[in-house]
Design an enzyme around this catalytic site. Structure first.
Site, PDB file in Angstrom:
ATOM      1  N   CYS A   2       0.872  -1.162   0.000  1.00 24.54           N
ATOM      2  CA  CYS A   2       0.000   0.000   0.000  1.00 24.54           C
ATOM      3  C   CYS A   2       0.908   1.210   0.000  1.00 24.54           C
ATOM      4  O   CYS A   2       2.111   1.091   0.201  1.00 24.54           O
ATOM      5  CB  CYS A   2      -0.851   0.031   1.271  1.00 24.54           C
ATOM      6  SG  CYS A   2      -1.840  -1.451   1.489  1.00 24.54           S
ATOM      7  N   ARG A  27       1.263   1.806  -5.963  1.00 25.21           N
ATOM      8  CA  ARG A  27       1.525   0.802  -4.930  1.00 25.21           C
ATOM      9  C   ARG A  27       0.263   0.046  -4.517  1.00 25.21           C
ATOM     10  O   ARG A  27       0.336  -0.968  -3.833  1.00 25.21           O
ATOM     11  CB  ARG A  27       2.116   1.476  -3.685  1.00 25.21           C
ATOM     12  CG  ARG A  27       3.432   2.145  -3.923  1.00 25.21           C
ATOM     13  CD  ARG A  27       3.886   2.801  -2.645  1.00 25.21           C
ATOM     14  NE  ARG A  27       4.172   1.805  -1.631  1.00 25.21           N
ATOM     15  CZ  ARG A  27       5.314   1.188  -1.489  1.00 25.21           C
ATOM     16  NH1 ARG A  27       6.312   1.462  -2.298  1.00 25.21           N
ATOM     17  NH2 ARG A  27       5.496   0.300  -0.537  1.00 25.21           N
ATOM     18  N   TRP A  74      -3.927  -1.718  -1.306  1.00 22.88           N
ATOM     19  CA  TRP A  74      -3.950  -2.932  -2.130  1.00 22.88           C
ATOM     20  C   TRP A  74      -4.334  -4.033  -1.154  1.00 22.88           C
ATOM     21  O   TRP A  74      -3.541  -4.415  -0.291  1.00 22.88           O
ATOM     22  CB  TRP A  74      -2.569  -3.169  -2.734  1.00 22.88           C
ATOM     23  CG  TRP A  74      -2.515  -4.299  -3.707  1.00 22.88           C
ATOM     24  CD1 TRP A  74      -2.849  -4.253  -5.029  1.00 22.88           C
ATOM     25  CD2 TRP A  74      -2.072  -5.634  -3.459  1.00 22.88           C
ATOM     26  NE1 TRP A  74      -2.644  -5.488  -5.604  1.00 22.88           N
ATOM     27  CE2 TRP A  74      -2.164  -6.349  -4.670  1.00 22.88           C
ATOM     28  CE3 TRP A  74      -1.598  -6.307  -2.328  1.00 22.88           C
ATOM     29  CZ2 TRP A  74      -1.810  -7.687  -4.776  1.00 22.88           C
ATOM     30  CZ3 TRP A  74      -1.246  -7.641  -2.439  1.00 22.88           C
ATOM     31  CH2 TRP A  74      -1.355  -8.315  -3.665  1.00 22.88           C
ATOM     32  N   ASN A 100       1.192  -0.162   5.940  1.00 28.76           N
ATOM     33  CA  ASN A 100       1.589  -0.912   4.737  1.00 28.76           C
ATOM     34  C   ASN A 100       2.310  -2.164   5.212  1.00 28.76           C
ATOM     35  O   ASN A 100       3.236  -2.075   6.015  1.00 28.76           O
ATOM     36  CB  ASN A 100       2.545  -0.036   3.903  1.00 28.76           C
ATOM     37  CG  ASN A 100       3.212  -0.807   2.779  1.00 28.76           C
ATOM     38  OD1 ASN A 100       2.621  -1.717   2.216  1.00 28.76           O
ATOM     39  ND2 ASN A 100       4.428  -0.439   2.459  1.00 28.76           N
ATOM     40  N   GLY A 101       1.867  -3.333   4.718  1.00 29.79           N
ATOM     41  CA  GLY A 101       2.539  -4.572   5.131  1.00 29.79           C
ATOM     42  C   GLY A 101       1.532  -5.555   5.677  1.00 29.79           C
ATOM     43  O   GLY A 101       0.325  -5.443   5.423  1.00 29.79           O
ATOM     44  N   GLU A 476      10.627 -12.992 -19.875  1.00 23.77           N
ATOM     45  CA  GLU A 476      10.304 -11.608 -19.542  1.00 23.77           C
ATOM     46  C   GLU A 476       9.220 -11.064 -20.476  1.00 23.77           C
ATOM     47  O   GLU A 476       8.325 -10.334 -20.046  1.00 23.77           O
ATOM     48  CB  GLU A 476      11.591 -10.755 -19.609  1.00 23.77           C
ATOM     49  CG  GLU A 476      11.409  -9.260 -19.470  1.00 23.77           C
ATOM     50  CD  GLU A 476      10.679  -8.829 -18.216  1.00 23.77           C
ATOM     51  OE1 GLU A 476      10.464  -9.651 -17.306  1.00 23.77           O
ATOM     52  OE2 GLU A 476      10.265  -7.654 -18.157  1.00 23.77           O
ATOM     53  N   LYS A 480       5.604  -9.346 -19.416  1.00 24.55           N
ATOM     54  CA  LYS A 480       5.147  -8.019 -19.864  1.00 24.55           C
ATOM     55  C   LYS A 480       3.763  -8.112 -20.496  1.00 24.55           C
ATOM     56  O   LYS A 480       2.888  -7.308 -20.208  1.00 24.55           O
ATOM     57  CB  LYS A 480       6.107  -7.410 -20.894  1.00 24.55           C
ATOM     58  CG  LYS A 480       7.397  -6.811 -20.385  1.00 24.55           C
ATOM     59  CD  LYS A 480       7.280  -5.567 -19.548  1.00 24.55           C
ATOM     60  CE  LYS A 480       7.123  -5.889 -18.086  1.00 24.55           C
ATOM     61  NZ  LYS A 480       8.285  -6.268 -17.338  1.00 24.55           N
ATOM     62  N   GLU A 483       0.916  -9.167 -17.855  1.00 22.36           N
ATOM     63  CA  GLU A 483       0.541  -8.287 -16.751  1.00 22.36           C
ATOM     64  C   GLU A 483      -0.191  -7.040 -17.205  1.00 22.36           C
ATOM     65  O   GLU A 483      -1.001  -6.506 -16.465  1.00 22.36           O
ATOM     66  CB  GLU A 483       1.755  -7.920 -15.875  1.00 22.36           C
ATOM     67  CG  GLU A 483       2.744  -7.006 -16.519  1.00 22.36           C
ATOM     68  CD  GLU A 483       3.908  -6.672 -15.601  1.00 22.36           C
ATOM     69  OE1 GLU A 483       3.725  -6.617 -14.381  1.00 22.36           O
ATOM     70  OE2 GLU A 483       5.009  -6.453 -16.128  1.00 22.36           O
ATOM     71  N   HIS A 499       8.574 -30.673 -26.401  1.00 25.93           N
ATOM     72  CA  HIS A 499       8.305 -31.514 -25.226  1.00 25.93           C
ATOM     73  C   HIS A 499       6.946 -31.209 -24.601  1.00 25.93           C
ATOM     74  O   HIS A 499       6.721 -31.539 -23.445  1.00 25.93           O
ATOM     75  CB  HIS A 499       9.421 -31.332 -24.197  1.00 25.93           C
ATOM     76  CG  HIS A 499      10.775 -31.721 -24.727  1.00 25.93           C
ATOM     77  ND1 HIS A 499      11.098 -33.011 -25.052  1.00 25.93           N
ATOM     78  CD2 HIS A 499      11.863 -30.977 -25.023  1.00 25.93           C
ATOM     79  CE1 HIS A 499      12.343 -33.064 -25.512  1.00 25.93           C
ATOM     80  NE2 HIS A 499      12.825 -31.830 -25.514  1.00 25.93           N
ATOM     81  N   LYS A 593       3.225  -2.215  -7.520  1.00 25.44           N
ATOM     82  CA  LYS A 593       4.589  -1.976  -7.995  1.00 25.44           C
ATOM     83  C   LYS A 593       5.647  -2.645  -7.126  1.00 25.44           C
ATOM     84  O   LYS A 593       6.503  -3.340  -7.614  1.00 25.44           O
ATOM     85  CB  LYS A 593       4.834  -0.467  -8.071  1.00 25.44           C
ATOM     86  CG  LYS A 593       6.228  -0.076  -8.551  1.00 25.44           C
ATOM     87  CD  LYS A 593       6.417  -0.354 -10.017  1.00 25.44           C
ATOM     88  CE  LYS A 593       7.788   0.008 -10.521  1.00 25.44           C
ATOM     89  NZ  LYS A 593       8.095  -0.751 -11.752  1.00 25.44           N
TER      90      LYS A 593
HETATM   91  C1  F6R Z   1       7.000  -6.970 -13.748  1.00 25.47           C
HETATM   92  C2  F6R Z   1       7.423  -6.384 -12.489  1.00 25.47           C
HETATM   93  C3  F6R Z   1       7.623  -7.273 -11.319  1.00 25.47           C
HETATM   94  C4  F6R Z   1       8.883  -6.829 -10.551  1.00 25.47           C
HETATM   95  C5  F6R Z   1       9.039  -7.658  -9.280  1.00 25.47           C
HETATM   96  C6  F6R Z   1      10.323  -7.295  -8.535  1.00 25.47           C
HETATM   97  O1  F6R Z   1       6.957  -6.011 -14.762  1.00 25.47           O
HETATM   98  O2  F6R Z   1       7.593  -5.198 -12.393  1.00 25.47           O
HETATM   99  O3  F6R Z   1       7.714  -8.593 -11.715  1.00 25.47           O
HETATM  100  O4  F6R Z   1       9.979  -6.997 -11.396  1.00 25.47           O
HETATM  101  O5  F6R Z   1       7.945  -7.448  -8.443  1.00 25.47           O
HETATM  102  O6  F6R Z   1      10.342  -5.951  -8.195  1.00 25.47           O
HETATM  103  P1  F6R Z   1      11.686  -5.234  -7.771  1.00 25.47           P
HETATM  104  O7  F6R Z   1      12.555  -5.166  -8.988  1.00 25.47           O
HETATM  105  O8  F6R Z   1      11.275  -3.896  -7.290  1.00 25.47           O
HETATM  106  O9  F6R Z   1      12.314  -6.093  -6.714  1.00 25.47           O
END
Ligand code: F6R
Length: 598
Positions: A2, A27, A74, A100-101, A476, A480, A483, A499, A593
């Site tokens: 949050c 967040r 969140w 937050n947490g 990766e 992208k 998400e 496979h 985030k």
């Molecule tokens: C995907 C994304 C997440 C972060 C992951 C780690 O686009 O942003 O998968 O990469 O939550 O976050 P950090 O890099 O802040 O540890």
């Protein structure tokens, strides 16, 4: 996961908190709330929904006062609803908390508090905190907060207010909490204070910060304009330095782009170059440490985890060094291998991801040395590491990580070259790559990818293949696309197709082949052929066109830096798929985030 904000100053607090909260919406964005304190009364507004959907005019004028707190939620405990939104209050409405947490032992504490006669209005873990403070109220606000947090288990940051006090108290244990100070030290009776989960919350006002460490409490006194830090474990006050973090507010704004995600993709014109701007001696000394360590591991999560996996390939290929990648949430299970000669390289944009922090804590217990690549200066990872490199990508606001990923890739590649004793060669390659990225990111290129998105945005499934350095980029690419566009996407090592995954290919299924001018190029192309002969629609991301491609996206040939240039067109594709499907790419559903919970 949050966002929390606190403000004390000379400006009416509610609009300041409103603007700050909007900056933290990435967040968490399922509910919001704010509260001000004036003449010993709290004024609260909270609801479910996004703070950015709340019009400024709809902030009640009754939110009086020059100090207050805000929260963007969140949900973890309890559905998004007005009752579950923060702030939460005690029975008598004397104490108020944003949080937050996660409080792991909240159920046990809630049962105890209920037995003592406390009544609860929400399903959150947070609500027990003001009730706990209430329980110790006779000790005074500061002591009551100390006692209350002494009962809590978990990782969290809180900010608390008391109706009968002009103090704002923050506590940090595992989740970020940063103090912003406006007007500095010289003009101390005009100082304004901000408390926030992340720096962009107050960048419009100041870029001077003081960092709380874990197990620390900050007490800000509105009347005296004073600030005091206290270590809860050692039971002593601690001094803090005021640090200028060098970011400016413009970097955290959209600057004419419709979304942060596209702005941040385009910023890669500069950010890769900035990542390379490191002190040569530090790079060389780190390369020595990697070369001399007995067992080196990479750890990270999500996109940063994919960068780690790419790092594993890059180090193997460029420096002939084996570095194992272990995803952070699994890292504690590998503690058997760790010794005091091990080196752990942790990669994280935010530096606050709970799984990464747990991984390094587990490693530290075995006296492992920690090196980190991090974007947020002063973040937990930055400060807990023995050696830390800042990737200097500037604030990354979109939930989907883009510019941070390519900066991390650039720095990892540079380190691999340094380990191979070829730092200058690596630097030349990466500078050339940065300049080619600059050429790539033009409106025509974006339009070409947008046209592809228009052809495939209604599809339900997509697959991405790559080999060697580009296998992690296939993973990766899948993150992208999933998400932000919610299309089911999966990445594979090209050789794994036969496979199992080939069974998923139907007529017209879009498949991206990530190709570089390297020794695995022909293998990836023949994997693409296998897909095409089962009806798949092949999108080639490659330096050269090939007859197997139904759609070609050209990327420059940059040798071992190919993961950097190959992921960028997929980032642009993911962005346009999201927009065409009516999804807001900056705020994907169910995600936040920085993942500060386990
Ligand atoms: C995907 C994304 C997440 C972060 C992951 C780690 O686009 O942003 O998968 O990469 O939550 O976050 P950090 O890099 O802040 O540890």
């Amino acid at each position: 996961m949050c966002g929390i904000v606190g403000y004390i100053g000379d400006t009416v607090a509610a609009p300041v908190i409103f603007e700050s909260l909007k900056k933290l919406e990435y967040r968490g964005y399922d509910s919001y709330g704010f509260a001000t304190l004036h003449n010993n009364d709290f004024f609260v507004k909270k609801d479910k929904g996004k703070i950015s959907d709340l019009e400024f005019e709809n902030i009640p004028e009754t939110l009086l006062g020059f100090m207050g707190v805000g929260h963007s939620r969140w949900a973890t405990h309890g559905i998004p609803s007005e009752e579950n939104s923060h702030p939460h209050l005690d029975c008598k409405g004397n104490f108020l908390v944003v949080h937050n947490g996660i409080i792991e032992n909240y159920q046990e504490l809630k049962n105890e508090l209920k037995q003592r006669g406390h009544s609860f209005r929400s399903d959150t873990d947070t609500e027990i905190i003001p009730h706990l403070i209430e329980n110790f109220a006779e000790l005074g606000f500061e002591e009551a907060v100390k006692k209350a947090v002494g009962k809590l288990k978990g990782r969290y940051a809180i900010v608390a207010l008391n109706r009968d006090s002009d103090k704002m108290i923050g506590v940090r244990r595992g989740s970020p909490l940063i103090v912003g100070v406006k007007n500095g030290v010289k003009d101390s009776d005009r100082r304004e204070f901000f408390l926030a989960s992340d720096i962009p919350a107050f960048l419009d006002h100041t870029n001077n910060v003081m960092y709380l460490d874990d197990e620390e409490m900050v007490v800000i006194d509105k009347n005296k304009r004073s600030i005091k830090f206290h270590n809860l474990e050692r039971k002593e006050d601690v001094e803090k330095r005021l640090i200028n973090i060098g970011w400016d507010a413009g970097q955290a704004e959209k600057n004419g782009f419709e979304h942060f995600m596209l702005k941040e993709i385009m910023e890669q014109k500069d950010t890769i170059m900035r990542a390379l701007n490191q002190d040569v001696k530090s790079i060389e000394s780190m390369a020595d440490k990697i070369n001399n360590a007995f067992g080196t591991f990479f750890t990270g999560c999500g996109t940063a985890g994919n960068v780690c996996l790419a790092g594993e390939y890059i180090f193997s290929k460029v420096a002939g060094k084996h570095i194992n990648f272990i995803v952070s949430s699994e890292f504690p299970n590998y503690h058997h291998f760790l010794t005091d000669k091990t080196l752990l390289i942790a990669i994280s944009q935010s530096g606050e991801t709970a799984d990464v922090l747990e991984a390094i804590e587990a490693a530290k217990k075995k006296r492992v040395k920690i090196m980190s690549l991090v974007n947020v200066m002063g973040s937990s990872l930055d400060r807990k590491s023995d050696y830390s490199f800042l990737i200097k990508a500037g604030p990354e606001k979109a939930v989907a990580s883009t510019k941070a990923a390519t900066s991390q890739l650039a720095l990892i590649t540079l380190l691999a070259y340094a380990c191979a004793g070829k730092l200058n060669e690596g630097r030349r390659l990466l500078i050339e790559t940065a300049s080619k990225v600059n050429d790539m990111l033009n409106p025509r290129y974006e339009k070409h990818i947008r046209r592809l998105a228009e052809k495939i945005y209604k599809k339900d499934n997509m697959y991405i293949i790559g080999r060697s350095l580009n296998y992690p980029m296939a993973l990766e690419s899948a993150i992208k696309i999933q998400e932000v566009s919610y299309i089911h996407a999966q990445g594979f090592a090209g050789g794994e197709l036969k496979h199992g995954p080939l069974a998923l290919i139907d007529k017209g299924t879009p498949c991206i082949a990530l190709i570089a001018e390297d020794e695995v190029k022909d293998d990836v192309i023949s994997n693409a052929m296998e897909i095409k002969s089962r009806g798949g629609y092949i999108i080639g991301v490659a330096p050269e066109n090939n007859e197997v491609f139904d759609y070609w996206i050209r990327v420059p040939d940059v040798g071992d830096a190919s993961p950097i240039v190959n992921i960028i067109p997929v980032q642009i594709l993911a962005y346009h798929l999201a927009v065409l499907r009516g999804c807001n790419p900056d705020y994907p559903k169910n995600l936040a985030k920085s993942v500060t919970v386990k």
